[in-house]
Design a protein around this motif. Structure first.
Motif, PDB file in Angstrom:
ATOM      1  N   ASP A  88      -7.726   1.615   5.480  1.00 33.08           N
ATOM      2  CA  ASP A  88      -6.590   0.951   6.110  1.00 33.08           C
ATOM      3  C   ASP A  88      -5.935  -0.013   5.131  1.00 33.08           C
ATOM      4  N   TYR A  89      -4.740  -0.505   5.509  1.00 39.23           N
ATOM      5  CA  TYR A  89      -4.078  -1.538   4.727  1.00 39.23           C
ATOM      6  C   TYR A  89      -4.916  -2.811   4.701  1.00 39.23           C
ATOM      7  N   ALA A  90      -4.685  -3.623   3.689  1.00 36.80           N
ATOM      8  CA  ALA A  90      -5.333  -4.930   3.607  1.00 36.80           C
ATOM      9  C   ALA A  90      -4.966  -5.768   4.834  1.00 36.80           C
ATOM     10  N   VAL A 134     -11.284  -0.970   3.445  1.00 36.97           N
ATOM     11  CA  VAL A 134      -9.920  -1.504   3.479  1.00 36.97           C
ATOM     12  C   VAL A 134      -9.431  -1.670   2.051  1.00 36.97           C
ATOM     13  N   PHE A 135      -8.175  -1.323   1.801  1.00 34.82           N
ATOM     14  CA  PHE A 135      -7.624  -1.505   0.462  1.00 34.82           C
ATOM     15  C   PHE A 135      -7.767  -2.961   0.019  1.00 34.82           C
ATOM     16  N   GLY A 136      -8.219  -3.121  -1.218  1.00 26.60           N
ATOM     17  CA  GLY A 136      -8.479  -4.457  -1.740  1.00 26.60           C
ATOM     18  C   GLY A 136      -9.914  -4.903  -1.530  1.00 26.60           C
ATOM     19  N   TYR A 167       0.535  -4.755  -2.991  1.00 23.74           N
ATOM     20  CA  TYR A 167      -0.248  -3.841  -2.162  1.00 23.74           C
ATOM     21  C   TYR A 167      -0.258  -2.412  -2.691  1.00 23.74           C
ATOM     22  N   MET A 168       0.850  -1.940  -3.215  1.00 25.42           N
ATOM     23  CA  MET A 168       0.872  -0.608  -3.807  1.00 25.42           C
ATOM     24  C   MET A 168      -0.023  -0.567  -5.043  1.00 25.42           C
ATOM     25  N   THR A 169       0.090  -1.567  -5.889  1.00 23.52           N
ATOM     26  CA  THR A 169      -0.734  -1.634  -7.091  1.00 23.52           C
ATOM     27  C   THR A 169      -2.217  -1.631  -6.751  1.00 23.52           C
ATOM     28  N   THR A 170      -2.593  -2.421  -5.763  1.00 17.35           N
ATOM     29  CA  THR A 170      -3.999  -2.492  -5.359  1.00 17.35           C
ATOM     30  C   THR A 170      -4.476  -1.177  -4.773  1.00 17.35           C
ATOM     31  N   ALA A 171      -3.664  -0.569  -3.906  1.00 17.45           N
ATOM     32  CA  ALA A 171      -4.065   0.693  -3.278  1.00 17.45           C
ATOM     33  C   ALA A 171      -4.249   1.793  -4.317  1.00 17.45           C
ATOM     34  N   LEU A 172      -3.342   1.875  -5.280  1.00 17.07           N
ATOM     35  CA  LEU A 172      -3.455   2.913  -6.304  1.00 17.07           C
ATOM     36  C   LEU A 172      -4.610   2.636  -7.264  1.00 17.07           C
ATOM     37  N   SER A 173      -4.895   1.356  -7.501  1.00 13.90           N
ATOM     38  CA  SER A 173      -6.059   1.013  -8.311  1.00 13.90           C
ATOM     39  C   SER A 173      -7.343   1.440  -7.603  1.00 13.90           C
ATOM     40  N   ASN A 174      -7.427   1.176  -6.297  1.00 13.62           N
ATOM     41  CA  ASN A 174      -8.581   1.629  -5.510  1.00 13.62           C
ATOM     42  C   ASN A 174      -8.670   3.153  -5.504  1.00 13.62           C
ATOM     43  N   ALA A 175      -7.510   3.807  -5.377  1.00 12.73           N
ATOM     44  CA  ALA A 175      -7.484   5.269  -5.363  1.00 12.73           C
ATOM     45  C   ALA A 175      -8.032   5.840  -6.665  1.00 12.73           C
ATOM     46  N   PHE A 176      -7.623   5.260  -7.769  1.00 14.50           N
ATOM     47  CA  PHE A 176      -8.100   5.715  -9.074  1.00 14.50           C
ATOM     48  C   PHE A 176      -9.601   5.483  -9.204  1.00 14.50           C
ATOM     49  N   ASP A 177     -10.052   4.318  -8.773  1.00 15.26           N
ATOM     50  CA  ASP A 177     -11.462   3.969  -8.925  1.00 15.26           C
ATOM     51  C   ASP A 177     -12.373   4.800  -8.026  1.00 15.26           C
TER      52      ASP A 177
END
Length: 280
Positions: A88-90, A134-136, A167-177
């Protein structure tokens, strides 16, 4: 709807004889409720999941799973050897929308447990294991664990509030990780036409431009693989003041106007880009 389902099976006739995963996906799609199947004409789950190279037994992360339109398909398609992870979103993003009640925002504090419990209720005897984060706040144990991550109509709000929280930066960073090396990120997103100005395509109206999504993903480390036109709808031509939620299934601007509602129904669901990225 039966005609549509039969057409779906016919399109699988050649591949189903050679690939048991296609047989499984066909069965899962046919067994979905009628309300879910009514969306197949615009959402193309068979073609979309195939484009993202999703197979039974995989670990798939689904961003913003909501009430589970795709989750319920994925849970049974992935099978008992697979895993579905909802994200989910942060929590601190929800007050920024301006229309969530304090009670609803408070409820988001237990979303991980609540959604996991809800999704477990969708499982059968041969369904994927369920978890969530949750993202983040991605747990360290999730790093390099997933085969696929899906952002299906989930990026516009991340972009909308990017300047007010990253929020986009964090979500994509989580996605990559969260992805294993070689893992795929699949994106299905309401697409703004290239000639529209960037303000229209900020995400606030639901639409984003393809070049923006690609640039953001590449900045996060992903390699752009390609796109498909399977979820395009050329009839979706929004006016400069219109938003994606005017269209079905929301029909937010025509609930009291039957003629406008019919016009929006004739357009159908939104025009959507379908993009594929890979983690090197």
């Amino acid at each position: 709807m039966r005609t549509l389902v039969l057409a779906l099976l016919a399109s699988l006739a050649l591949s189903a004889t050679a690939q048991t995963d296609q047989q499984r996906l066909a069965r899962v799609l046919i067994e979905q409720p009628e309300e879910t199947q009514q969306r197949y004409y615009f959402r193309h789950p068979l073609q979309t999941l195939n484009f993202f190279e999703i197979e039974p037994g995989m670990t798939v992360v689904e961003a913003l799973p909501g009430d589970g339109w795709y989750s319920k398909i994925l849970i049974d398609y992935l099978g008992s050897e697979g895993q579905l992870v909802g994200v989910d979103y942060a929590l601190d993003m929800f007050p920024k929308f301006g229309f969530f009640s304090e009670e609803r925002i408070k409820a988001k504090e237990t979303w991980v447990a609540d959604w996991t419990k809800q999704a477990n209720g969708w499982r059968g005897d041969d369904s994927a294991e369920i978890s969530a984060f949750v993202f983040g706040s991605m747990p360290e144990s999730a790093r390099n664990s997933a085969d696929r991550i899906l952002f299906i109509r989930a990026m516009h709000n991340l972009a909308r509030f990017e300047k007010d929280g990253g929020y986009m930066t964090t979500a994509l960073s989580n996605a990559f990780d969260v992805l294993k090396s070689g893992g795929i990120m699949g994106v299905v997103q309401h697409e703004a036409r290239p000639e529209r100005d960037d303000k229209f395509a900020s995400g606030a109206r639901g639409y984003l431009k393809k070049h923006y999504v690609i640039a953001q993903a590449e900045a996060a480390g992903f390699k752009y693989i390609g796109e498909s036109d399977i979820n395009r709808n050329e009839a979706d031509i929004p006016g400069v003041d219109e938003m994606v939620w005017r269209l079905p299934p929301n029909l937010s601007t025509s609930r009291e106007d039957p003629r406008l509602r019919l016009r929006m129904m004739s357009v159908g669901e939104s025009n959507r880009m379908t993009l594929k990225f890979r983690k090197p």
